[in-house]
Design a protein around this motif. Structure first.
Motif, PDB file in Angstrom:
ATOM      1  N   THR A  85      44.976  34.825  37.165  1.00 23.75           N
ATOM      2  CA  THR A  85      44.439  33.582  37.716  1.00 23.75           C
ATOM      3  C   THR A  85      43.063  33.247  37.172  1.00 23.75           C
ATOM      4  N   SER A  86      42.321  34.255  36.687  1.00 20.53           N
ATOM      5  CA  SER A  86      41.009  33.989  36.107  1.00 20.53           C
ATOM      6  C   SER A  86      40.591  35.169  35.247  1.00 20.53           C
ATOM      7  N   PHE A  87      39.645  34.922  34.353  1.00 19.09           N
ATOM      8  CA  PHE A  87      39.200  35.950  33.412  1.00 19.09           C
ATOM      9  C   PHE A  87      37.703  35.810  33.195  1.00 19.09           C
ATOM     10  N   ASN A  88      36.998  36.951  33.232  1.00 15.68           N
ATOM     11  CA  ASN A  88      35.559  36.974  32.995  1.00 15.68           C
ATOM     12  C   ASN A  88      35.307  37.631  31.654  1.00 15.68           C
ATOM     13  N   GLU A  89      34.831  36.834  30.694  1.00 17.18           N
ATOM     14  CA  GLU A  89      34.619  37.325  29.339  1.00 17.18           C
ATOM     15  C   GLU A  89      33.518  38.380  29.287  1.00 17.18           C
ATOM     16  N   VAL A  90      32.514  38.241  30.146  1.00 17.63           N
ATOM     17  CA  VAL A  90      31.381  39.166  30.110  1.00 17.63           C
ATOM     18  C   VAL A  90      31.794  40.560  30.576  1.00 17.63           C
ATOM     19  N   SER A  91      32.473  40.638  31.722  1.00 19.49           N
ATOM     20  CA  SER A  91      32.885  41.939  32.261  1.00 19.49           C
ATOM     21  C   SER A  91      34.217  42.417  31.698  1.00 19.49           C
ATOM     22  N   LYS A  92      34.888  41.576  30.905  1.00 16.45           N
ATOM     23  CA  LYS A  92      36.205  41.911  30.330  1.00 16.45           C
ATOM     24  C   LYS A  92      37.212  42.239  31.435  1.00 16.45           C
ATOM     25  N   MET A  93      37.175  41.434  32.491  1.00 15.76           N
ATOM     26  CA  MET A  93      38.037  41.695  33.630  1.00 15.76           C
ATOM     27  C   MET A  93      38.815  40.440  34.020  1.00 15.76           C
ATOM     28  N   ALA A  94      40.108  40.624  34.337  1.00 16.48           N
ATOM     29  CA  ALA A  94      40.955  39.524  34.800  1.00 16.48           C
ATOM     30  C   ALA A  94      41.413  39.829  36.218  1.00 16.48           C
ATOM     31  N   PHE A  95      41.741  38.783  36.959  1.00 21.35           N
ATOM     32  CA  PHE A  95      42.072  38.929  38.370  1.00 21.35           C
ATOM     33  C   PHE A  95      43.495  38.450  38.647  1.00 21.35           C
ATOM     34  N   ASN A  96      44.118  39.085  39.678  1.00 22.94           N
ATOM     35  CA  ASN A  96      45.484  38.743  40.092  1.00 22.94           C
ATOM     36  C   ASN A  96      46.444  38.823  38.899  1.00 22.94           C
ATOM     37  N   PHE A  97      46.476  39.990  38.311  1.00 18.83           N
ATOM     38  CA  PHE A  97      47.295  40.233  37.127  1.00 18.83           C
ATOM     39  C   PHE A  97      48.745  40.528  37.520  1.00 18.83           C
ATOM     40  N   SER A  98      49.670  40.017  36.742  1.00 16.57           N
ATOM     41  CA  SER A  98      51.080  40.389  36.904  1.00 16.57           C
ATOM     42  C   SER A  98      51.745  40.419  35.541  1.00 16.57           C
ATOM     43  N   MET A  99      52.721  41.312  35.412  1.00 15.13           N
ATOM     44  CA  MET A  99      53.472  41.459  34.161  1.00 15.13           C
ATOM     45  C   MET A  99      54.941  41.646  34.509  1.00 15.13           C
ATOM     46  N   GLU A 100      55.802  40.888  33.853  1.00 14.95           N
ATOM     47  CA  GLU A 100      57.244  40.957  34.131  1.00 14.95           C
ATOM     48  C   GLU A 100      58.007  41.210  32.836  1.00 14.95           C
ATOM     49  N   LYS A 101      59.045  42.038  32.947  1.00  9.95           N
ATOM     50  CA  LYS A 101      59.909  42.326  31.804  1.00  9.95           C
ATOM     51  C   LYS A 101      61.353  42.005  32.192  1.00  9.95           C
ATOM     52  N   PHE A 102      62.030  41.263  31.327  1.00  9.84           N
ATOM     53  CA  PHE A 102      63.399  40.836  31.598  1.00  9.84           C
ATOM     54  C   PHE A 102      64.354  41.429  30.564  1.00  9.84           C
ATOM     55  N   ASP A 103      65.611  41.478  30.960  1.00  9.00           N
ATOM     56  CA  ASP A 103      66.686  41.870  30.044  1.00  9.00           C
ATOM     57  C   ASP A 103      67.856  40.935  30.298  1.00  9.00           C
ATOM     58  N   ASN A 104      68.064  40.008  29.323  1.00  8.68           N
ATOM     59  CA  ASN A 104      69.115  38.992  29.501  1.00  8.68           C
ATOM     60  C   ASN A 104      68.945  38.223  30.806  1.00  8.68           C
ATOM     61  N   ASP A 105      67.731  37.753  31.010  1.00 11.83           N
ATOM     62  CA  ASP A 105      67.375  36.937  32.175  1.00 11.83           C
ATOM     63  C   ASP A 105      67.393  37.706  33.493  1.00 11.83           C
ATOM     64  N   LYS A 106      67.528  39.010  33.434  1.00 12.73           N
ATOM     65  CA  LYS A 106      67.472  39.826  34.645  1.00 12.73           C
ATOM     66  C   LYS A 106      66.157  40.601  34.669  1.00 12.73           C
ATOM     67  N   LEU A 107      65.478  40.571  35.800  1.00 12.92           N
ATOM     68  CA  LEU A 107      64.204  41.253  35.930  1.00 12.92           C
ATOM     69  C   LEU A 107      64.415  42.765  35.910  1.00 12.92           C
ATOM     70  N   LYS A 108      63.687  43.446  34.988  1.00 15.16           N
ATOM     71  CA  LYS A 108      63.785  44.903  34.879  1.00 15.16           C
ATOM     72  C   LYS A 108      62.655  45.585  35.642  1.00 15.16           C
ATOM     73  N   TYR A 109      61.435  45.078  35.487  1.00 10.68           N
ATOM     74  CA  TYR A 109      60.340  45.600  36.289  1.00 10.68           C
ATOM     75  C   TYR A 109      59.241  44.556  36.408  1.00 10.68           C
ATOM     76  N   LYS A 110      58.418  44.719  37.429  1.00 10.22           N
ATOM     77  CA  LYS A 110      57.283  43.823  37.646  1.00 10.22           C
ATOM     78  C   LYS A 110      56.087  44.662  38.043  1.00 10.22           C
ATOM     79  N   LEU A 111      54.955  44.398  37.393  1.00  9.75           N
ATOM     80  CA  LEU A 111      53.707  45.100  37.665  1.00  9.75           C
ATOM     81  C   LEU A 111      52.678  44.093  38.133  1.00  9.75           C
TER      82      LEU A 111
END
Length: 361
Positions: free
Chosen positions: A165-191
């Motif tokens: 949702t936001s990123f601070n260039e000075v501290s090199k930090m991002a907030f409310n991070f999420s990562m999703e991986k799919f396989d043939n449109d099916k969700l495999k994992y979410k971080l």
């Protein structure tokens, strides 16, 4: 070898342009200070940070507005030449109007080369400093607006996506991070994690308050923790907001970044292409606006310099309007970014040819 008249006009060309910059940039700084001084005091911003910010501010806006300053400065001093009947004397001596334009074109070349060098080497760094300062120290009432514009959603591979949702260039930090991986449109994992920080020395990331959910056929596997160091297959710049990542990259890095985003099928590729093409289109506009300015102001008018300046201001705003409109079209629509960026120059180039022919007559 330059003749006396060429040196005279070239000196006036460059001198008036520099004076115009020195006049308007301090005005812009004063206005900016008046708007932000309260937030600077509230956030106790160090003086050296403020000084660095306004140096970046000067470079950033000088590059952004230099075609307009150049246009108005050429109209100003050329109108003075016309009112003093100096242009009539020059043309009456047997010098053609085309020959009269030579020092103007030489001056436009000098300014354009300087602007191109700035846009390649100085402006990216100034842009990064300018925007980082605003994000770090000028939150205040503008925090929500800043965060609304800094959401990042990117496809980093064929089946992987990240979001912050936001990123601070000075501290090199991002907030409310999420990562999703799919396989043939099916969700495999979410971080997901409250924060993700880049560690420069270790060359890895740290997740804070994270939850990893791996989707299984018979049940999900969930992992949680307060912090975890890990390595991802995306770069720090992938977390940087679209609104300014391209502007902060030097030319060579920008080309590599665009190639990488193309291979990923990024939906924001047009935004980056507009930034790239403007690095070349803006310096070229100096030639076009110079020819228009000379054509408009070389004739002695009944209203004097006021009439020429009024015409110049209208044309300057028209150029800025077209540049902004077609820039947005290049970023948001299906219009080719290259054509969108160069359309203002094409339109004003045609106008320059028309006005130049009339001026010769």
């Amino acid at each position: 070898m330059l003749k006396i008249i060429d040196k005279y006009i070239l000196k006036r060309y460059l001198g008036t342009f520099i004076v115009m910059l020195l006049m308007f940039i301090p005005i812009g700084i004063v206005i900016d200070v008046s708007e932000k001084v309260n937030r600077m005091i509230e956030n106790k911003v160090p003086f050296n940070k403020i000084a660095s910010y306004y140096l970046d501010f000067t470079i950033y806006f000088a590059n952004l507005l230099f075609p307009i300053f150049l246009f108005l400065s050429v109209i100003w001093f050329t109108s003075k030449l016309a009112n003093n009947t100096e242009i009539i004397a020059i043309l009456s001596s047997g010098i053609s109007f085309t020959r009269f334009l030579r020092p103007y074109i030489l001056g436009a070349t000098i300014v354009s080369v300087f602007a191109l060098v700035m846009s390649i080497f100085l402006v990216p760094r100034a842009s990064a400093g300018y925007k980082n300062f605003r994000y770090t120290y000028l939150m205040g009432g503008g925090q929500n607006q800043m965060r609304d514009n800094t959401d990042v959603f990117r496809q980093i591979s064929k089946d992987e996506y990240i979001f912050v949702t936001s990123f601070n260039e000075v501290s090199k930090m991002a907030f409310n991070f999420s990562m999703e991986k799919f396989d043939n449109d099916k969700l495999k994992y979410k971080l997901i994690a409250n924060r993700i920080k880049w560690n420069e020395k270790q060359k890895n990331y740290t997740l804070y308050n994270y939850t990893k959910r791996k989707v299984g056929e018979f049940g999900d596997i969930i992992e949680t923790g307060e912090s975890k160091d890990t390595i991802f297959n995306f770069d720090l710049e992938d977390l940087t907001p679209v609104i300014y990542i391209a502007e902060t990259l030097p030319l060579h890095d920008l080309h590599k970044f665009i190639d990488k985003e193309k291979s990923r099928g990024s939906s924001n590729i047009n935004v980056y292409l507009v930034v790239l093409y403007k690095k070349y289109s803006i310096p070229v506009s100096a030639f076009i606006l110079t020819i228009i300015a000379v054509s408009v102001s070389s004739m002695k008018r009944r209203g004097g310099m006021g009439t020429n300046l009024a015409i110049g201001i209208v044309l300057a705003f028209a150029f800025v309007f077209l540049d902004k409109i077609f820039g947005v079209l290049g970023e948001k629509s299906t219009a080719p970014p290259l054509l969108a960026v160069w359309t203002p120059n094409i339109v004003f180039g045609i106008l320059a040819i028309y006005l130049l022919r009339n001026a010769k007559r």
